[in-house]
Design an enzyme around this catalytic site. Structure first.
Site, PDB file in Angstrom:
ATOM      1  N   HIS A   1      11.394 -71.310 -30.813  1.00 35.99           N
ATOM      2  CA  HIS A   1       9.868 -70.959 -30.812  1.00 35.99           C
ATOM      3  C   HIS A   1       9.643 -69.792 -29.797  1.00 35.99           C
ATOM      4  O   HIS A   1       8.960 -70.011 -28.982  1.00 35.99           O
ATOM      5  CB  HIS A   1       9.312 -72.153 -30.374  1.00 35.99           C
ATOM      6  CG  HIS A   1       7.862 -72.253 -30.834  1.00 35.99           C
ATOM      7  ND1 HIS A   1       7.165 -73.253 -30.875  1.00 35.99           N
ATOM      8  CD2 HIS A   1       6.794 -71.444 -30.683  1.00 35.99           C
ATOM      9  CE1 HIS A   1       5.797 -73.089 -31.234  1.00 35.99           C
ATOM     10  NE2 HIS A   1       5.713 -71.825 -30.848  1.00 35.99           N
TER      11      HIS A   1
ATOM     12  N   ARG B   1       4.649 -73.181 -38.381  1.00 41.26           N
ATOM     13  CA  ARG B   1       4.804 -74.707 -37.740  1.00 41.26           C
ATOM     14  C   ARG B   1       5.983 -75.513 -38.833  1.00 41.26           C
ATOM     15  O   ARG B   1       5.930 -75.055 -40.045  1.00 41.26           O
ATOM     16  CB  ARG B   1       3.639 -75.364 -37.931  1.00 41.26           C
ATOM     17  CG  ARG B   1       2.588 -75.049 -36.713  1.00 41.26           C
ATOM     18  CD  ARG B   1       3.162 -75.479 -35.196  1.00 41.26           C
ATOM     19  NE  ARG B   1       2.166 -75.195 -34.168  1.00 41.26           N
ATOM     20  CZ  ARG B   1       2.182 -74.068 -33.473  1.00 41.26           C
ATOM     21  NH1 ARG B   1       3.101 -73.106 -33.737  1.00 41.26           N
ATOM     22  NH2 ARG B   1       1.443 -73.745 -32.515  1.00 41.26           N
TER      23      ARG B   1
HETATM   24  N1  LIG Z   1       6.142 -69.308 -33.449  1.00 39.56           N
HETATM   25  C1  LIG Z   1       5.235 -68.933 -32.814  1.00 39.56           C
HETATM   26  O1  LIG Z   1       5.567 -68.405 -31.503  1.00 39.56           O
HETATM   27  C2  LIG Z   1       3.896 -69.078 -33.010  1.00 39.56           C
HETATM   28  C3  LIG Z   1       2.663 -68.321 -32.255  1.00 39.56           C
HETATM   29  C4  LIG Z   1       1.518 -68.173 -32.558  1.00 39.56           C
HETATM   30  C5  LIG Z   1       0.990 -68.965 -33.652  1.00 39.56           C
HETATM   31  N2  LIG Z   1       1.835 -69.537 -34.265  1.00 39.56           N
HETATM   32  C6  LIG Z   1       1.437 -70.465 -35.523  1.00 39.56           C
HETATM   33  O2  LIG Z   1       0.836 -69.372 -36.459  1.00 39.56           O
HETATM   34  C7  LIG Z   1      -0.390 -70.285 -37.001  1.00 39.56           C
HETATM   35  C8  LIG Z   1      -1.337 -68.921 -37.457  1.00 39.56           C
HETATM   36  O3  LIG Z   1      -1.831 -68.271 -36.609  1.00 39.56           O
HETATM   37  P1  LIG Z   1      -3.217 -67.378 -36.611  1.00 39.56           P
HETATM   38  O4  LIG Z   1      -3.516 -66.943 -35.486  1.00 39.56           O
HETATM   39  O5  LIG Z   1      -2.780 -66.321 -37.648  1.00 39.56           O
HETATM   40  O6  LIG Z   1      -4.217 -68.230 -37.344  1.00 39.56           O
HETATM   41  P2  LIG Z   1      -5.663 -68.284 -38.332  1.00 39.56           P
HETATM   42  O7  LIG Z   1      -6.288 -66.754 -37.952  1.00 39.56           O
HETATM   43  O8  LIG Z   1      -6.483 -69.186 -38.004  1.00 39.56           O
HETATM   44  O9  LIG Z   1      -4.967 -67.925 -39.760  1.00 39.56           O
HETATM   45  C9  LIG Z   1      -4.739 -69.082 -40.571  1.00 39.56           C
HETATM   46  C10 LIG Z   1      -4.542 -68.667 -41.910  1.00 39.56           C
HETATM   47  O10 LIG Z   1      -4.098 -69.752 -42.548  1.00 39.56           O
HETATM   48  C11 LIG Z   1      -4.963 -69.905 -43.711  1.00 39.56           C
HETATM   49  N3  LIG Z   1      -5.182 -71.281 -44.033  1.00 39.56           N
HETATM   50  C12 LIG Z   1      -5.357 -72.521 -43.404  1.00 39.56           C
HETATM   51  N4  LIG Z   1      -5.215 -73.724 -44.082  1.00 39.56           N
HETATM   52  C13 LIG Z   1      -4.793 -73.220 -45.263  1.00 39.56           C
HETATM   53  C14 LIG Z   1      -4.799 -74.052 -46.573  1.00 39.56           C
HETATM   54  N5  LIG Z   1      -4.865 -75.364 -46.449  1.00 39.56           N
HETATM   55  N6  LIG Z   1      -4.472 -73.309 -47.515  1.00 39.56           N
HETATM   56  C15 LIG Z   1      -4.386 -71.816 -47.591  1.00 39.56           C
HETATM   57  N7  LIG Z   1      -4.483 -71.050 -46.640  1.00 39.56           N
HETATM   58  C16 LIG Z   1      -4.781 -71.704 -45.277  1.00 39.56           C
HETATM   59  C17 LIG Z   1      -6.036 -69.537 -43.297  1.00 39.56           C
HETATM   60  O11 LIG Z   1      -6.941 -69.018 -44.695  1.00 39.56           O
HETATM   61  P3  LIG Z   1      -8.499 -68.476 -44.351  1.00 39.56           P
HETATM   62  O12 LIG Z   1      -8.149 -67.162 -43.852  1.00 39.56           O
HETATM   63  O13 LIG Z   1      -9.176 -68.680 -45.784  1.00 39.56           O
HETATM   64  O14 LIG Z   1      -9.120 -69.468 -43.426  1.00 39.56           O
HETATM   65  C18 LIG Z   1      -5.594 -68.444 -42.589  1.00 39.56           C
HETATM   66  O15 LIG Z   1      -5.663 -67.200 -43.371  1.00 39.56           O
HETATM   67  C19 LIG Z   1      -0.926 -70.901 -36.035  1.00 39.56           C
HETATM   68  O16 LIG Z   1      -1.678 -72.018 -36.403  1.00 39.56           O
HETATM   69  C20 LIG Z   1       0.355 -71.575 -35.208  1.00 39.56           C
HETATM   70  O17 LIG Z   1       1.026 -72.587 -35.986  1.00 39.56           O
HETATM   71  C21 LIG Z   1       3.088 -69.595 -34.046  1.00 39.56           C
END
Ligand SMILES: NC(=O)c1ccc[n+]([C@@H]2O[C@H](COP(=O)([O-])OP(=O)(O)OC[C@H]3O[C@@H](n4cnc5c(N)ncnc54)[C@H](OP(=O)(O)O)[C@@H]3O)[C@@H](O)[C@H]2O)c1
Length: 309
Positions: free
Chosen positions: A272, A224
């Site tokens: 994006h 993000r």
């Molecule tokens: N560019 C694009 O096209 C696109 C597409 C899809 C998603 N995204 C982005 O990618 C992000 C991640 O997706 P995901 O499916 O992997 O999400 P997810 O499974 O919820 O994983 C989020 C990760 O971030 C960690 N995290 C969250 N808050 C934190 C903090 N304050 N300090 C340290 N670690 C933290 C979490 O830790 P824990 O494991 O300990 O909970 C987890 O490992 C989405 O939220 C979205 O913003 C972008």
């Protein structure tokens, strides 16, 4: 009685109607999939942040809101949403993210730009190091970060992953906490940010933390835009402390005309496109979650409203 599934993301209906109907048939789930219904009859809402539906109060029988996107920062603050909220974890989306991350990592690792844009036809036979000699750090080890970390590990990059909670993943050094972040940044020749946008992660990469990266490090941000302080990143690029930034996400999208990211020679802007939800695989995930709800099983990919992801 068939379930009533309200598809509340009108612009996506042409893409998702067929895959959802197919997935319902495959799962043998009796359901009316509709784009309008009496609110108190709706069992599940299939949702996207830009939906015209923003007041969930009348949906008194709704058992869950199933988001079509992985990111939920535009939904979690909605005070009318009291129903369970599930985010999208789609194998197709994950595959797309792995491809974007591996592609941009290899571009910078191999120094491909030198050969693609070589107007003076220079013959520079310098070979890049092997992947095993280029440490990569992934911030965020969730569905996407851990899949990217595994793919990069398979290519022999030494990968460090950082997340909120401790993790154990074969072949990957995992860290957490502030001290872990300092360590993860200090070794990163390529940094990949796959954190959600929350109050804790906004501007996580400020001038001080960007300064911890080794000189010349490359930043890839498909997470993000708000994870990185834009001005601090531009200053670090201009000073040469950061070698390049490939950015897929921005505070304002589309990235405004005239934004310095468009013209900075050290920035690659992708619009994006790192990872889109893929209707065929995502429809199966939605239907699987509905079937779980109907069987009394916990929903998959539930969002924790307090943490914001
Ligand atoms: N560019 C694009 O096209 C696109 C597409 C899809 C998603 N995204 C982005 O990618 C992000 C991640 O997706 P995901 O499916 O992997 O999400 P997810 O499974 O919820 O994983 C989020 C990760 O971030 C960690 N995290 C969250 N808050 C934190 C903090 N304050 N300090 C340290 N670690 C933290 C979490 O830790 P824990 O494991 O300990 O909970 C987890 O490992 C989405 O939220 C979205 O913003 C972008």
């Amino acid at each position: 009685m068939p379930l009533t599934l309200l598809f509340a993301a009108p612009s996506l209906w042409p893409d998702f109607e067929g895959p959802l109907r197919r997935a319902l048939r495959e799962a043998d789930l009796a359901a009316d999939l509709v784009t309008a219904a009496a609110p108190d009859r709706v069992d599940y809402i299939i949702f996207a942040p830009a939906s015209p539906l923003q007041d969930f109060t009348p949906y008194t029988a709704c058992k869950a809101v199933l988001n079509l996107w992985a990111g939920v920062e535009r939904i979690t603050g909605n005070p009318t949403l009291t129903q369970p909220l599930c985010r999208m974890v789609d194998p197709g989306l994950t595959e797309g993210m792995v491809e974007w991350v591996v592609g941009h990592t290899l571009r910078h690792h191999l120094g491909m730009d030198r050969h693609i844009v070589n107007p003076r036809h220079l013959w520079d036979p310098t070979c890049p190091p092997l992947a095993r000699d280029r440490p990569v750090t992934v911030l965020g080890m969730g569905a996407l970060g851990s899949a990217c970390a595994q793919a990069l590990t398979a290519l022999h990059f030494p990968v460090t992953g950082w997340s909120r909670s401790a993790k154990s993943l074969p072949g990957i050094a995992t860290l957490h906490g502030e001290a872990g972040l300092t360590e993860a940044l200090s070794s990163a020749r390529i940094l990949i940010t796959l954190l959600p946008r929350t109050s804790d992660t906004e501007n996580l990469l400020n001038a001080r933390r960007l300064g911890l990266l080794p000189r010349g490090a490359v930043v890839l941000n498909p997470g993000r835009g708000a994870l990185i302080d834009d001005d601090a990143l531009l200053a670090a690029l201009t000073s040469g402390h950061i070698g390049h930034a490939s950015l897929d996400v921005f505070r304002t999208e589309p990235l405004p005309v005239g934004h310095p990211f468009w013209s900075h020679p050290g920035v690659t802007v992708t619009p994006h496109v790192a990872a889109d939800t893929r209707p065929d695989s995502a429809a199966r995930v939605i239907v699987q979650n509905i079937a779980r709800g109907e069987a009394g099983l916990p929903f998959l990919h539930l969002v924790d409203r307090d943490r914001g992801y």
